[in-house]
Design a protein around this motif. Structure first.
Motif, PDB file in Angstrom:
ATOM      1  N   LEU A   9    -111.088  -8.215  18.435  1.00  0.00           N
ATOM      2  CA  LEU A   9    -110.267  -8.824  17.391  1.00  0.00           C
ATOM      3  C   LEU A   9    -109.558 -10.067  17.915  1.00  0.00           C
ATOM      4  O   LEU A   9    -109.588 -11.127  17.277  1.00  0.00           O
ATOM      5  CB  LEU A   9    -109.248  -7.815  16.856  1.00  0.00           C
ATOM      6  CG  LEU A   9    -108.259  -8.341  15.821  1.00  0.00           C
ATOM      7  CD1 LEU A   9    -108.967  -8.742  14.541  1.00  0.00           C
ATOM      8  CD2 LEU A   9    -107.189  -7.300  15.546  1.00  0.00           C
ATOM      9  N   ILE A  10    -108.956  -9.968  19.076  1.00  0.00           N
ATOM     10  CA  ILE A  10    -108.250 -11.109  19.664  1.00  0.00           C
ATOM     11  C   ILE A  10    -109.212 -12.258  19.926  1.00  0.00           C
ATOM     12  O   ILE A  10    -108.909 -13.423  19.641  1.00  0.00           O
ATOM     13  CB  ILE A  10    -107.532 -10.692  20.968  1.00  0.00           C
ATOM     14  CG1 ILE A  10    -106.422  -9.690  20.671  1.00  0.00           C
ATOM     15  CG2 ILE A  10    -106.981 -11.908  21.704  1.00  0.00           C
ATOM     16  CD1 ILE A  10    -105.342 -10.198  19.747  1.00  0.00           C
ATOM     17  N   ARG A  11    -110.392 -11.954  20.448  1.00  0.00           N
ATOM     18  CA  ARG A  11    -111.391 -12.996  20.722  1.00  0.00           C
ATOM     19  C   ARG A  11    -111.795 -13.706  19.430  1.00  0.00           C
ATOM     20  O   ARG A  11    -111.893 -14.922  19.378  1.00  0.00           O
ATOM     21  CB  ARG A  11    -112.611 -12.370  21.403  1.00  0.00           C
ATOM     22  CG  ARG A  11    -113.804 -13.286  21.573  1.00  0.00           C
ATOM     23  CD  ARG A  11    -113.555 -14.592  22.295  1.00  0.00           C
ATOM     24  NE  ARG A  11    -112.895 -14.409  23.562  1.00  0.00           N
ATOM     25  CZ  ARG A  11    -112.169 -15.350  24.172  1.00  0.00           C
ATOM     26  NH1 ARG A  11    -112.032 -16.550  23.633  1.00  0.00           N
ATOM     27  NH2 ARG A  11    -111.587 -15.130  25.310  1.00  0.00           N
ATOM     28  N   GLU A  12    -112.017 -12.943  18.367  1.00  0.00           N
ATOM     29  CA  GLU A  12    -112.404 -13.547  17.092  1.00  0.00           C
ATOM     30  C   GLU A  12    -111.303 -14.451  16.552  1.00  0.00           C
ATOM     31  O   GLU A  12    -111.573 -15.556  16.069  1.00  0.00           O
ATOM     32  CB  GLU A  12    -112.731 -12.466  16.064  1.00  0.00           C
ATOM     33  CG  GLU A  12    -114.020 -11.740  16.356  1.00  0.00           C
ATOM     34  CD  GLU A  12    -114.273 -10.598  15.399  1.00  0.00           C
ATOM     35  OE1 GLU A  12    -113.310 -10.013  14.871  1.00  0.00           O
ATOM     36  OE2 GLU A  12    -115.449 -10.287  15.186  1.00  0.00           O
ATOM     37  N   VAL A  13    -110.072 -13.997  16.641  1.00  0.00           N
ATOM     38  CA  VAL A  13    -108.951 -14.796  16.155  1.00  0.00           C
ATOM     39  C   VAL A  13    -108.834 -16.086  16.970  1.00  0.00           C
ATOM     40  O   VAL A  13    -108.665 -17.172  16.412  1.00  0.00           O
ATOM     41  CB  VAL A  13    -107.637 -13.985  16.194  1.00  0.00           C
ATOM     42  CG1 VAL A  13    -106.435 -14.878  15.943  1.00  0.00           C
ATOM     43  CG2 VAL A  13    -107.680 -12.850  15.181  1.00  0.00           C
ATOM     44  N   ASP A  25    -117.620 -14.460   5.720  1.00  0.00           N
ATOM     45  CA  ASP A  25    -118.189 -13.455   6.630  1.00  0.00           C
ATOM     46  C   ASP A  25    -117.304 -13.265   7.859  1.00  0.00           C
ATOM     47  O   ASP A  25    -117.042 -12.131   8.270  1.00  0.00           O
ATOM     48  CB  ASP A  25    -119.591 -13.856   7.089  1.00  0.00           C
ATOM     49  CG  ASP A  25    -120.670 -13.490   6.095  1.00  0.00           C
ATOM     50  OD1 ASP A  25    -120.448 -12.574   5.276  1.00  0.00           O
ATOM     51  OD2 ASP A  25    -121.742 -14.111   6.149  1.00  0.00           O
ATOM     52  N   GLN A  26    -116.852 -14.361   8.441  1.00  0.00           N
ATOM     53  CA  GLN A  26    -115.992 -14.272   9.620  1.00  0.00           C
ATOM     54  C   GLN A  26    -114.661 -13.615   9.263  1.00  0.00           C
ATOM     55  O   GLN A  26    -114.153 -12.778  10.018  1.00  0.00           O
ATOM     56  CB  GLN A  26    -115.753 -15.667  10.205  1.00  0.00           C
ATOM     57  CG  GLN A  26    -116.978 -16.270  10.852  1.00  0.00           C
ATOM     58  CD  GLN A  26    -116.783 -17.734  11.169  1.00  0.00           C
ATOM     59  OE1 GLN A  26    -116.370 -18.524  10.305  1.00  0.00           O
ATOM     60  NE2 GLN A  26    -117.070 -18.106  12.398  1.00  0.00           N
ATOM     61  N   ILE A  30    -113.148 -10.072  10.813  1.00  0.00           N
ATOM     62  CA  ILE A  30    -111.823  -9.945  11.428  1.00  0.00           C
ATOM     63  C   ILE A  30    -111.015  -8.854  10.728  1.00  0.00           C
ATOM     64  O   ILE A  30    -110.394  -8.001  11.366  1.00  0.00           O
ATOM     65  CB  ILE A  30    -111.064 -11.288  11.385  1.00  0.00           C
ATOM     66  CG1 ILE A  30    -111.729 -12.287  12.326  1.00  0.00           C
ATOM     67  CG2 ILE A  30    -109.597 -11.111  11.743  1.00  0.00           C
ATOM     68  CD1 ILE A  30    -111.222 -13.706  12.164  1.00  0.00           C
ATOM     69  N   PHE A  31    -111.023  -8.878   9.411  1.00  0.00           N
ATOM     70  CA  PHE A  31    -110.277  -7.889   8.636  1.00  0.00           C
ATOM     71  C   PHE A  31    -110.809  -6.477   8.883  1.00  0.00           C
ATOM     72  O   PHE A  31    -110.036  -5.526   9.046  1.00  0.00           O
ATOM     73  CB  PHE A  31    -110.347  -8.256   7.152  1.00  0.00           C
ATOM     74  CG  PHE A  31    -109.387  -7.494   6.292  1.00  0.00           C
ATOM     75  CD1 PHE A  31    -108.036  -7.487   6.575  1.00  0.00           C
ATOM     76  CD2 PHE A  31    -109.834  -6.792   5.186  1.00  0.00           C
ATOM     77  CE1 PHE A  31    -107.140  -6.782   5.779  1.00  0.00           C
ATOM     78  CE2 PHE A  31    -108.956  -6.090   4.385  1.00  0.00           C
ATOM     79  CZ  PHE A  31    -107.605  -6.083   4.688  1.00  0.00           C
ATOM     80  N   ASP A  32    -112.122  -6.341   8.963  1.00  0.00           N
ATOM     81  CA  ASP A  32    -112.743  -5.050   9.247  1.00  0.00           C
ATOM     82  C   ASP A  32    -112.304  -4.528  10.620  1.00  0.00           C
ATOM     83  O   ASP A  32    -111.944  -3.353  10.763  1.00  0.00           O
ATOM     84  CB  ASP A  32    -114.264  -5.184   9.179  1.00  0.00           C
ATOM     85  CG  ASP A  32    -114.970  -3.870   9.399  1.00  0.00           C
ATOM     86  OD1 ASP A  32    -114.833  -2.974   8.530  1.00  0.00           O
ATOM     87  OD2 ASP A  32    -115.651  -3.724  10.439  1.00  0.00           O
ATOM     88  N   LEU A  35    -108.579  -3.441  10.404  1.00  0.00           N
ATOM     89  CA  LEU A  35    -108.413  -2.156   9.724  1.00  0.00           C
ATOM     90  C   LEU A  35    -108.926  -1.001  10.575  1.00  0.00           C
ATOM     91  O   LEU A  35    -108.340   0.090  10.575  1.00  0.00           O
ATOM     92  CB  LEU A  35    -109.122  -2.171   8.371  1.00  0.00           C
ATOM     93  CG  LEU A  35    -108.469  -3.022   7.295  1.00  0.00           C
ATOM     94  CD1 LEU A  35    -109.344  -3.044   6.043  1.00  0.00           C
ATOM     95  CD2 LEU A  35    -107.080  -2.521   6.968  1.00  0.00           C
ATOM     96  N   SER A  36    -109.993  -1.219  11.319  1.00  0.00           N
ATOM     97  CA  SER A  36    -110.518  -0.177  12.207  1.00  0.00           C
ATOM     98  C   SER A  36    -109.507   0.185  13.283  1.00  0.00           C
ATOM     99  O   SER A  36    -109.316   1.359  13.607  1.00  0.00           O
ATOM    100  CB  SER A  36    -111.820  -0.637  12.868  1.00  0.00           C
ATOM    101  OG  SER A  36    -112.821  -0.799  11.909  1.00  0.00           O
ATOM    102  N   ILE A  37    -108.841  -0.814  13.831  1.00  0.00           N
ATOM    103  CA  ILE A  37    -107.811  -0.563  14.841  1.00  0.00           C
ATOM    104  C   ILE A  37    -106.640   0.192  14.223  1.00  0.00           C
ATOM    105  O   ILE A  37    -106.128   1.150  14.802  1.00  0.00           O
ATOM    106  CB  ILE A  37    -107.337  -1.889  15.469  1.00  0.00           C
ATOM    107  CG1 ILE A  37    -108.456  -2.483  16.328  1.00  0.00           C
ATOM    108  CG2 ILE A  37    -106.085  -1.678  16.318  1.00  0.00           C
ATOM    109  CD1 ILE A  37    -108.216  -3.908  16.746  1.00  0.00           C
TER     110      ILE A  37
END
Length: 59
Positions: A9-13, A25-26, A30-32, A35-37
């Motif tokens: 998540l941090i890498r994507e942000v 899509d991106q 990120i949202f997925d 929410l998983s975390i």
């Protein structure tokens, strides 16, 4: 497992922070991940489904 999801998540942000715009899509990815975390931290796990209206270009 928690750490791997968090790092992803941090890498994507960070990767997306260099761009003025990102694709839907991106954003969904990120949202997925977020929410998983949150679901892992929750005492009462939840399910979720991210839907995109037909006809919307996500890439």
């Amino acid at each position: 497992m928690h750490l791997v999801k968090f790092l992803k998540l941090i890498r994507e942000v960070l990767d997306n922070s260099r761009s003025e715009f990102i694709s839907i899509d991106q954003e969904i990815n990120i949202f997925d991940n977020y929410l998983s975390i949150q679901n892992l931290k929750c005492d009462h796990p939840f399910t979720f489904k991210i839907k995109v209206k037909d006809g919307i270009i996500t890439d």
